[in-house]
Design a protein around this motif. Structure first.
Motif, PDB file in Angstrom:
ATOM      1  N   UNK A 217       0.819  -1.201   0.000  1.00 29.15           N
ATOM      2  CA  UNK A 217       0.000   0.000   0.000  1.00 29.15           C
ATOM      3  C   UNK A 217       0.854   1.252   0.000  1.00 29.15           C
ATOM      4  N   UNK A 218       0.215   2.418   0.197  1.00 27.44           N
ATOM      5  CA  UNK A 218       0.937   3.676   0.260  1.00 27.44           C
ATOM      6  C   UNK A 218       1.256   4.247  -1.110  1.00 27.44           C
ATOM      7  N   UNK A 219       2.148   5.235  -1.116  1.00 23.66           N
ATOM      8  CA  UNK A 219       2.462   5.952  -2.346  1.00 23.66           C
ATOM      9  C   UNK A 219       3.264   5.124  -3.336  1.00 23.66           C
ATOM     10  N   UNK A 220       3.875   4.030  -2.875  1.00 25.43           N
ATOM     11  CA  UNK A 220       4.684   3.208  -3.767  1.00 25.43           C
ATOM     12  C   UNK A 220       3.883   2.400  -4.770  1.00 25.43           C
ATOM     13  N   UNK A 221       2.563   2.383  -4.652  1.00 23.80           N
ATOM     14  CA  UNK A 221       1.738   1.607  -5.584  1.00 23.80           C
ATOM     15  C   UNK A 221       1.576   2.340  -6.914  1.00 23.80           C
ATOM     16  N   UNK A 222       1.543   3.680  -6.888  1.00 20.50           N
ATOM     17  CA  UNK A 222       1.307   4.457  -8.108  1.00 20.50           C
ATOM     18  C   UNK A 222       2.314   4.133  -9.220  1.00 20.50           C
ATOM     19  N   UNK A 223       3.619   4.069  -8.941  1.00 20.42           N
ATOM     20  CA  UNK A 223       4.546   3.715 -10.025  1.00 20.42           C
ATOM     21  C   UNK A 223       4.282   2.336 -10.609  1.00 20.42           C
ATOM     22  N   UNK A 224       3.799   1.411  -9.797  1.00 19.22           N
ATOM     23  CA  UNK A 224       3.539   0.063 -10.304  1.00 19.22           C
ATOM     24  C   UNK A 224       2.389   0.076 -11.304  1.00 19.22           C
ATOM     25  N   UNK A 225       1.429   0.970 -11.101  1.00 19.65           N
ATOM     26  CA  UNK A 225       0.333   1.084 -12.051  1.00 19.65           C
ATOM     27  C   UNK A 225       0.806   1.468 -13.439  1.00 19.65           C
ATOM     28  N   UNK A 226       1.912   2.237 -13.518  1.00 19.86           N
ATOM     29  CA  UNK A 226       2.462   2.639 -14.814  1.00 19.86           C
ATOM     30  C   UNK A 226       3.050   1.457 -15.577  1.00 19.86           C
ATOM     31  N   UNK A 227       3.315   0.369 -14.874  1.00 19.99           N
ATOM     32  CA  UNK A 227       3.958  -0.787 -15.504  1.00 19.99           C
ATOM     33  C   UNK A 227       2.959  -1.786 -16.071  1.00 19.99           C
ATOM     34  N   UNK A 228       1.673  -1.523 -15.879  1.00 21.38           N
ATOM     35  CA  UNK A 228       0.642  -2.445 -16.331  1.00 21.38           C
ATOM     36  C   UNK A 228       0.137  -2.092 -17.719  1.00 21.38           C
ATOM     37  N   UNK A 229      -0.234  -3.111 -18.464  1.00 21.07           N
ATOM     38  CA  UNK A 229      -0.885  -2.886 -19.742  1.00 21.07           C
ATOM     39  C   UNK A 229      -2.268  -2.283 -19.500  1.00 21.07           C
ATOM     40  N   UNK A 230      -2.827  -1.541 -20.484  1.00 20.46           N
ATOM     41  CA  UNK A 230      -4.160  -0.953 -20.298  1.00 20.46           C
ATOM     42  C   UNK A 230      -5.185  -2.015 -19.891  1.00 20.46           C
ATOM     43  N   UNK A 231      -6.014  -1.663 -18.925  1.00 15.82           N
ATOM     44  CA  UNK A 231      -6.996  -2.606 -18.401  1.00 15.82           C
ATOM     45  C   UNK A 231      -6.431  -3.557 -17.375  1.00 15.82           C
ATOM     46  N   UNK A 232      -5.146  -3.389 -17.028  1.00 14.09           N
ATOM     47  CA  UNK A 232      -4.514  -4.274 -16.059  1.00 14.09           C
ATOM     48  C   UNK A 232      -5.028  -4.071 -14.651  1.00 14.09           C
ATOM     49  N   UNK A 233      -4.681  -4.999 -13.790  1.00 10.51           N
ATOM     50  CA  UNK A 233      -5.236  -5.031 -12.434  1.00 10.51           C
ATOM     51  C   UNK A 233      -4.137  -5.032 -11.386  1.00 10.51           C
ATOM     52  N   UNK A 234      -4.371  -4.256 -10.341  1.00 14.65           N
ATOM     53  CA  UNK A 234      -3.569  -4.298  -9.123  1.00 14.65           C
ATOM     54  C   UNK A 234      -4.423  -4.986  -8.061  1.00 14.65           C
ATOM     55  N   UNK A 235      -3.907  -6.065  -7.482  1.00 17.34           N
ATOM     56  CA  UNK A 235      -4.619  -6.738  -6.394  1.00 17.34           C
ATOM     57  C   UNK A 235      -3.880  -6.437  -5.095  1.00 17.34           C
ATOM     58  N   UNK A 236      -4.557  -5.794  -4.189  1.00 17.82           N
ATOM     59  CA  UNK A 236      -3.955  -5.469  -2.890  1.00 17.82           C
ATOM     60  C   UNK A 236      -4.396  -6.529  -1.880  1.00 17.82           C
TER      61      UNK A 236
END
Length: 341
Positions: A217-236
């Protein structure tokens, strides 16, 4: 018998203590009596002790998510289990010497499995299997990005992913952790920091990932979102930072990046018994094939609960910490008689 209890929330090693309580007594027709042999300490146990879990008990209470044991007696209507069977306990509150529990809340284990490894299956292995095989649709060679690779779940993710033909990009916070991740089965490891996105893209050959698994969690998740293909998913599935999860608005709006949560306890309570038993069978099969392998840091008795929790809380700890409520535990399989104690 002995049992771990707590009557206030706080620092886990200060609030948990060992007490003598009455034995659970003989099983009813649909129950089994289990001698608890090994309990794997879990971050969720500490979160509950700290008062930071999604579901908190009425105090005083006991706890313990992961455990295996030996069936001591079966109720008159139980016909799928026998005295002497080793089982994994699917219910909670397992930090004790004996459990009287519904037969539907135990899963029979193959006798050849290492008992400490089996005690680690319920949370780490099952979470990894669900995240990689059920909660997402990943094709062969897809990149899975995670930010807690040296946790028990993170290690299981690397092991299951490699077995399933997936690749893992693992974000770490210590330079020495890079080699640890690669030794544990990760395909690549990079340090968190200002250049994370650029280094991650280069490491993945400028491909984009199919899934992000977030335990921090926290602010470190935002950069990981940039690494996903469009429509990709982050599961916390974890909250190690204790901070609100942050995502870039641009990624959510223009690239349709999705964030969803996963809580294994709720998931297991909602799925059918058939699904749950199938999941446990998958986990035991991967353990039997030596795909899954948990590091063992140390074992403790129930009387040593304070020391066990302090060990678990130690920064940089390598391996899992276990409680052995009834002393050293042996393999049941005739091919091996290894003691754990």
């Amino acid at each position: 018998m002995k049992q771990i209890r707590f009557d206030r929330f706080g620092l886990p090693s200060r609030v948990a203590y060992c007490v003598e309580v009455e034995d659970p007594g003989p099983p009813s027709p649909w129950e089994v009596l289990v001698e608890v042999q090994a309990c794997a300490l879990n971050p969720a146990d500490l979160a509950r002790l700290s008062g930071r879990y999604g579901e908190l008990p009425q105090l005083p209470a006991t706890l313990g998510l992961e455990a295996i044991g030996r069936v001591m007696a079966c109720g008159a209507s139980v016909d799928q289990l026998c005295e002497g069977d080793r089982v994994i306990l699917l219910g909670n509150e397992n930090w004790c010497q004996q459990r009287r529990i519904a037969a539907s809340l135990v899963h029979k284990l193959p006798p050849e499995l290492d008992p400490l490894q089996a005690a680690s299956l319920k949370v780490s292995a099952c979470t990894a299997i669900e995240l990689l095989r059920r909660q997402s649709q990943l094709g062969p060679g897809a990149w899975v990005i995670q930010n807690a690779p040296l946790s028990s779940v993170g290690r299981a993710v690397m092991q299951v992913a490699r077995h399933d033909g997936l690749r893992t990009l693992n974000v770490v916070r210590r330079p020495e952790a890079v080699s640890e991740v690669l030794a544990a089965g990760g395909d690549a490891a990079i340090l968190a920091g200002d250049r994370l996105v650029q280094e991650a893209k280069a490491t993945m050959g400028y491909a984009l990932g199919g899934l992000v698994l977030d335990a921090v969690g926290g602010e470190g998740v935002a950069p990981l979102g940039e690494l996903l293909e469009p429509g990709g998913t982050i599961i916390q599935y974890g909250m190690l930072s204790g901070q609100p999860t942050q995502l870039a608005c641009e990624d959510v709006i223009f690239r349709d990046i999705n964030l969803k949560g996963f809580w294994l306890a709720r998931h297991l309570a909602q799925v059918s018994h058939q699904h749950r038993d199938g999941l446990m069978s998958e986990a035991t099969d991967l353990l039997a094939k030596k795909v899954l392998q948990a590091q063992v840091a140390a074992t403790y008795t129930l009387d040593e609960i304070t020391a066990a929790l302090r060990h678990f809380e130690t920064p940089g700890r390598r391996g899992r910490v276990y409680l052995l409520p009834n002393g050293p535990v042996q393999h049941l399989y005739s091919g091996g008689h290894q003691d754990h104690g």
